[in-house]
Design an enzyme around this catalytic site. Structure first.
Site, PDB file in Angstrom:
ATOM      1  N   HIS A 110       0.856  -1.189   0.000  1.00  0.00           N
ATOM      2  CA  HIS A 110       0.000   0.000   0.000  1.00  0.00           C
ATOM      3  C   HIS A 110       0.889   1.235   0.000  1.00  0.00           C
ATOM      4  O   HIS A 110       1.861   1.313   0.760  1.00  0.00           O
ATOM      5  CB  HIS A 110      -0.894   0.003   1.246  1.00  0.00           C
ATOM      6  CG  HIS A 110      -1.678   1.262   1.445  1.00  0.00           C
ATOM      7  ND1 HIS A 110      -1.346   2.217   2.389  1.00  0.00           N
ATOM      8  CD2 HIS A 110      -2.781   1.742   0.808  1.00  0.00           C
ATOM      9  CE1 HIS A 110      -2.209   3.208   2.331  1.00  0.00           C
ATOM     10  NE2 HIS A 110      -3.091   2.953   1.382  1.00  0.00           N
ATOM     11  N   HIS A 115       1.727  11.074  -2.113  1.00  0.00           N
ATOM     12  CA  HIS A 115       0.460  10.911  -1.404  1.00  0.00           C
ATOM     13  C   HIS A 115      -0.233  12.269  -1.429  1.00  0.00           C
ATOM     14  O   HIS A 115       0.171  13.190  -0.730  1.00  0.00           O
ATOM     15  CB  HIS A 115       0.720  10.437   0.025  1.00  0.00           C
ATOM     16  CG  HIS A 115      -0.497   9.889   0.687  1.00  0.00           C
ATOM     17  ND1 HIS A 115      -0.593   9.670   2.032  1.00  0.00           N
ATOM     18  CD2 HIS A 115      -1.696   9.494   0.178  1.00  0.00           C
ATOM     19  CE1 HIS A 115      -1.772   9.185   2.327  1.00  0.00           C
ATOM     20  NE2 HIS A 115      -2.460   9.063   1.218  1.00  0.00           N
TER      21      HIS A 115
END
Length: 595
Positions: A126, A172
């Site tokens: 992830h 991110h």
């Protein structure tokens, strides 16, 4: 080792005698049974391998090779432990504690690899580019390289326009993480993809791009990967290809492209709640892995929307006005189409016989969904792929209990590979199976339907299928791998071991040995029994800690092993650091018996 001195104060020192490793009583008894006049010859050793270790194919040549190997390693000063014709008790103990006596079967890849991808658990990362926490750590290709070296097969990249909006970065989004160029990540994936495993690498893209940048990504991927990039022949697959057919290929999984509208307010990938307090109580060696809680049943649509579900939408359901701007060359690269159909959870788990897809749920969404739609999830994952990812509040990059996903057939249980702790140890342990290739064939009960179309229900308590008997004999190696005051400034360590099972709820348990004081070579000699209802999903958990009366107990090592590949008999179990790195010397001597 003879004596060791600890300084207590300026004028007082404590001295402790350091005992050498001594064979446990069971080992002494077995040696006497399989030896003659204090010497275990090759024929004795072969019988021991067959009858005790259950190595039924062991030959006299195998036994002689072990004896010869011990002879090559032995110290001339200890010539009494080795003879060409056999070995003494001391040498026998050295063999049992050696790397040539591992706890897992050295079978390599032995599962059927010709089934569709949906039939496998896949080693999944992830936010694979993050070096630390989810809010402010650096983005880099380094974590991607490390993951691939360890056998991870699914790499996740969040792709965004760069500051000039003329190129593509990986970061991110809407956090303080520093970006890394997409092209750097792609080149590293190509270089390291097949070092640990020749089975396919899946790149999951979380796409926040305009159509022109999607076209640029398509060009980058095509030029970087060349012939190893797999592209499907049709827009949607009726069945996923197999890992065997995709050996040394890279495949792309993302949602079908739609127009990126800069003016449109896009929900955060991680919900606003992630900016709050982290659940970071994974100190020292990590919080205990939690089981499925008795949460409220799923509220269908609300539960689907409660986190960041903006990014997954089926192409068929998207606004057709937006589709005319999509980059066709980008769309052609997608092998595993991701998307959530419109509607609630019940719609998500509907199976389309004409096409397969990937669905993503957060750990929280899954926990709620399994209470209401457990059977539907198992049925969905027989043909389609379910990806589970950490909830947004895990800003410290911690992880969750992977068994909830695995027991419902979820193939891609996505973990933060930098989130060290007990949950990640389970992930490491699970993917030691099948030669560490990153693909594990799901048990038949997760793939089959019964005569009345029923499927496996993890909530139903099944009868015990087998019992695993575990004996923890002794441990050694800390003296060589740690400074003598690492665990206690004033005396040798006080070690205890924790042993247990992670699996379906009925099988999950942890047990503990007694604490042995002031001993670098603890000899616990304790036996535990673990009744297993679903041994196919069971993982054996092993931890060693050092008791500390005034502070948190110190970490002394851990191992996690798939029960399905445990070797019967007395085995040397290497322990690993909190980060999963194998210690040079630390190991436990244990016995495994299936009854």
């Amino acid at each position: 080792m003879s004596k060791q001195t600890y300084k207590v104060c300026f004028c007082f020192r404590r001295r402790f005698r350091l005992a050498a490793a001594e064979a446990p009583d069971d080992v002494k008894i077995l040696f006497s049974q399989y030896s003659e006049n204090g010497t275990m010859a090759a024929d004795h050793l072969r019988r021991f391998l067959v009858e005790v270790q259950k190595d039924h194919n062991a030959t006299l040549e195998d036994a002689q090779a072990i004896i010869d190997g011990l002879g090559r390693l032995h110290d001339p000063r200890h010539h009494n432990i080795f003879h060409r014709k056999g070995i003494t008790l001391e040498a026998f103990l050295k063999y049992l504690l050696s790397d040539t006596n591992p706890p897992l079967s050295p079978l390599g890849v032995h599962h059927d690899m010709t089934a569709p991808l949906s039939h496998y658990f896949i080693y999944t990362g992830h936010n694979s580019y993050l070096t630390g926490n989810q809010l402010s750590s650096d983005c880099s290709d380094g974590p991607i390289i490390n993951a691939l070296r360890k056998g991870v097969r699914v790499i996740e990249l969040d792709i965004w326009p760069n500051s000039k909006k003329d190129n593509v970065d990986v970061l991110h989004g809407r956090t303080l993480t520093t970006p890394v160029e997409l092209i750097k990540c792609l080149k590293s994936i190509k270089e390291y993809a097949f070092i640990a495993s020749e089975y396919p690498v899946v790149i999951t893209l979380e796409d926040h791009l305009t159509p022109d940048l999607q076209a640029k990504v398509a060009e980058m991927a095509t030029q970087t990967f060349g012939d190893i990039l797999f592209t499907p022949g049709s827009e949607s697959l009726k069945e996923f290809p197999s890992p065997e057919s995709l050996k040394k290929r890279i495949i792309i999984s993302t949602k079908p492209p739609k127009e990126y509208l800069e003016a449109k307010e896009i929900k955060e990938k991680e919900s606003d709640s992630q900016k709050g307090k982290a659940l970071g109580d994974e100190k020292a060696w990590g919080r205990e892995v939690s089981n499925l809680k008795d949460a409220s049943v799923a509220n269908d649509k609300n539960d689907l929307d409660e986190e960041e579900n903006n990014e997954e939408e089926d192409l068929d359901d998207a606004d057709p006005k937006l589709q005319q701007h999509a980059a066709p060359e980008y769309k052609r690269l997608i092998t595993i189409h991701a998307g959530k159909p419109k509607g609630g959870l019940q719609e998500c788990f509907k199976v389309d016989p004409e096409k397969v897809r990937r669905l993503s749920l957060s750990e929280q969404q899954l926990e709620k969904a399994v209470l209401t739609y457990g059977n539907e999830i198992v049925r969905f994952t027989q043909r389609n792929i379910l990806r589970v990812y950490p909830k947004g509040t895990r800003i410290d990059s911690s992880n969750y209990n992977p068994l909830i996903g695995w027991s419902h057939g979820a193939q891609m249980v996505a973990f933060n590979m930098q989130g060290y702790g007990r949950s990640l140890w389970l992930m490491h342990g699970m993917f030691k199976a099948n030669g560490g290739c990153g693909y594990i064939k799901k048990p038949d009960f997760l793939l089959n339907t019964g005569p009345d179309n029923e499927v496996f229900d993890p909530k139903v308590r099944l009868p015990v299928k087998e019992t695993l008997k575990v004996t923890v004999y002794m441990g050694e190696g800390w003296y060589y791998d740690f400074p003598h005051t690492h665990f206690d400034a004033y005396s040798p360590p006080d070690f205890y071991a924790r042993v247990g099972i992670a699996g379906v709820r009925a099988d999950t348990v942890m047990k503990k040995t007694k604490t042995l004081e002031d001993n670098w070579v603890p000899n616990w000699n304790e036996e535990f029994e673990f009744p297993l209802t679903v041994p196919e999903l069971a993982l054996l958990r092993i931890e060693v800690h050092e008791y500390d009366m005034s502070e948190k107990d110190d970490f002394g090592g851990q191992a996690c092993l798939p029960v399905s590949e445990l070797r019967s008999g007395i085995r040397a179990v290497p322990l690993h650091s909190r980060e999963g790195e194998k210690y040079k010397s630390v190991k436990l001597l244990m016995r495994f018996e299936f009854v």
